[in-house]
Design an enzyme around this catalytic site. Structure first.
Site, PDB file in Angstrom:
ATOM      1  N   SER A   1      31.233  62.407  33.706  1.00  0.00           N
ATOM      2  CA  SER A   1      32.437  62.135  32.961  1.00  0.00           C
ATOM      3  C   SER A   1      32.166  61.573  31.558  1.00  0.00           C
ATOM      4  CB  SER A   1      33.304  61.147  33.740  1.00  0.00           C
ATOM      5  OG  SER A   1      32.623  59.925  33.936  1.00  0.00           O
TER       6      SER A   1
ATOM      7  N   LYS B   1      31.754  54.584  25.708  1.00  0.00           N
ATOM      8  CA  LYS B   1      32.656  55.413  26.517  1.00  0.00           C
ATOM      9  C   LYS B   1      34.007  54.702  26.582  1.00  0.00           C
ATOM     10  CE  LYS B   1      32.621  57.626  31.113  1.00  0.00           C
ATOM     11  NZ  LYS B   1      31.807  57.878  32.322  1.00  0.00           N
TER      12      LYS B   1
ATOM     13  N   SER C   1      27.590  60.505  36.106  1.00  0.00           N
ATOM     14  CA  SER C   1      28.259  60.738  34.822  1.00  0.00           C
ATOM     15  C   SER C   1      27.421  60.499  33.585  1.00  0.00           C
ATOM     16  CB  SER C   1      29.504  59.880  34.730  1.00  0.00           C
ATOM     17  OG  SER C   1      30.516  60.498  35.456  1.00  0.00           O
TER      18      SER C   1
HETATM   19  N1  GLN Z   1      31.490  63.676  39.095  1.00  0.00           N
HETATM   20  C1  GLN Z   1      31.497  62.495  39.887  1.00  0.00           C
HETATM   21  C2  GLN Z   1      32.913  62.077  40.214  1.00  0.00           C
HETATM   22  O1  GLN Z   1      33.785  62.735  39.789  1.00  0.00           O
HETATM   23  C3  GLN Z   1      30.764  61.380  39.200  1.00  0.00           C
HETATM   24  C4  GLN Z   1      31.533  60.835  38.070  1.00  0.00           C
HETATM   25  C5  GLN Z   1      31.023  59.524  37.584  1.00  0.00           C
HETATM   26  O2  GLN Z   1      29.851  59.177  37.715  1.00  0.00           O
HETATM   27  N2  GLN Z   1      31.920  58.766  36.995  1.00  0.00           N
HETATM   28  O3  GLN Z   1      33.150  61.129  40.883  1.00  0.00           O
END
Ligand code: GLN
Length: 442
Positions: free
Chosen positions: A116, A41, A140
């Site tokens: 994400s 990532k 995510s």
């Molecule tokens: N959707 C969640 C957020 O926006 C989790 C994202 C993540 O785990 N990075 O914070």
């Protein structure tokens, strides 16, 4: 497959689905044999690519080192083929908040990959034998795994070193793995696990016990409200199949789950708002050259230009929650809720081996649907993935159904250090589950 063929397949998948922020192009530089290929990532530092974490403010930043997880996979024989697209700094559930490219769902390019770690899930879904390194703060890994029809494992907090990870929320961030099925994750999770002197939050830990089993699960009733009708039906079918596999299913209650989402967004944004302070236009990425401005002008200019809308929203939210006068009401309260959630999981684990819920309340939405969602509505999509992340517990999303041709996942949460039992169940499940791979998979 030769490296040449592999890179051609990667290019092809990338052109159709915008998976990578940057990828390997020159096969000649990589003549050595590799045991497997993997991606990272874009919020993981690696010495051979930029690390922008989906943000304009990090444009041009090339770290001089590898994140520990990446270094360990290279040592295990992995070839790093690229950096995957993501929501800026991990802020989002659909990978649409990205400055480096919005990945498109392998099953329908008009839909989101989730987020994400959207690019990571798409890479796992599109590329045979691929291992994608993702990161979860509040879901995510699970969310994109569910939307892209792959397995996503988020380990216990502290199992995998965070060294070289661009922080979102330090008490929540966990590096994990996504792959088309559980085998690659079983094989390579041990490689990235273990304490690391470079990360004080990495922990001395029991070895991964792959012989662990799940004989009973609890399904909390709170998890079944707010699901789309088709998701609910698909989940109940999966539950019935687990019962036929001999897993005892108990219906239970975890009342604190109702507060998990609010607590998560308070804690995550509070931590994020302090982490983002380091992007000041002087150290990495987008460097502001005009130094004869006033202090406020200088920082406002670089941050207005370099940070996206969602990142700005989170700085405001997080700063507000930490402010004198509001801190007790929001930040401290959220910490109390976090404690309650940890206790409720412990309570469940006294009588069952894991907690089972759907992963997401719906299948991958179309981009036009996402555009018409408010920020709050997008946050609500995380109500099932937030709780295990708040508690730092290992969890896995496993494909359990296809709804109108789109994949849907179920999520299992286990006690600390019990990743092995999650992976054993995934393997057993896969013995009877027929994967439907996306068209054009290579
Ligand atoms: N959707 C969640 C957020 O926006 C989790 C994202 C993540 O785990 N990075 O914070």
């Amino acid at each position: 497959m030769s490296v040449m063929d592999l890179l051609a397949a990667v290019r092809d998948a990338d052109e159709r689905h915008r998976i990578f922020a940057e990828r390997l192009e020159d096969p000649l530089a990589y003549e050595v044999e590799h045991a497997f290929h993997f991606s990272a990532k874009d919020n993981l530092c690696t010495s051979d690519f930029q690390a922008r974490a989906g943000s304009r403010i990090l444009e041009g930043y090339r770290p001089p080192f590898d994140a520990t997880a990446v270094a360990r996979l290279r040592q295990a024989g992995g070839l790093l083929i690229g950096k995957t697209n993501m929501d800026e700094f991990g802020f989002g559930s659909f990978s649409t908040n990205s400055a480096t490219g919005v990945p498109r769902n392998p099953y329908d390019a008009a839909r989101s990959c989730g987020g994400s770690s959207g690019g990571a899930a798409a890479a796992a879904s599109m590329l045979e034998g691929h291992l994608a390194v993702g990161v979860s703060t509040g879901g995510s890994i699970s969310c994109p795994a569910s939307f892209c029809g792959v397995v996503g494992l988020t380990p216990t907090y502290g199992r995998v070193s965070r060294w070289g990870l661009i922080d979102y929320g330090n008490s929540l961030d966990k590096i994990g793995l996504l792959s088309a099925s559980s085998g690659m994750i079983r094989r390579y999770l041990p490689a990235i696990s273990g304490p690391d002197p470079l990360d004080p939050t990495s922990q001395v830990q029991p070895p991964l016990d792959m012989s662990g089993q799940i004989r009973s699960v609890a399904v909390p009733e709170e998890a079944l409200t707010g699901l789309s009708g088709s998701m609910r039906a698909a989940f109940e079918d999966a539950v019935a199949r687990l019962e036929r596999m001999g897993v005892e299913v108990r219906r239970g209650a975890m009342p604190a789950l109702r507060f998990a989402l609010s607590a998560y967004y308070i804690l995550a944004t509070a931590e994020a708002s302090t982490n983002l302070a380091r992007y000041c236009g002087m150290r990495y990425g987008d460097i502001e050259q005009e130094t004869d401005q006033s202090f406020n002008e200088f920082f406002s200019r670089v941050r207005s230009r370099g940070l996206g809308r969602e990142a700005k929203r989170r700085i405001l939210l997080g700063t507000f929650c930490r402010m004198v006068g509001f801190r007790d009401r929001y930040y401290i309260k959220a910490l109390q809720v976090r404690e309650l959630i940890i206790r409720e999981y412990e309570e469940q684990f006294r009588s069952v081996d894991a907690v089972l819920t759907p992963t997401m309340p719906f299948v991958a939405p179309r981009f036009d649907e996402i555009e018409s969602m408010s920020a709050l509505e997008t946050y609500q999509a995380d109500f099932l993935t937030g709780p295990p992340n708040l508690a730092g517990l290992p969890h896995i999303s496993i494909p359990c159904a296809y709804i109108d041709g789109l994949p849907a996942g179920m999520q299992l949460v286990a006690p600390r250090w019990e990743e092995g039992r999650l992976l054993s169940l995934a393997e057993r499940w896969e013995n009877g589950f027929e994967y439907r791979r996306p068209e054009g998979r290579a």
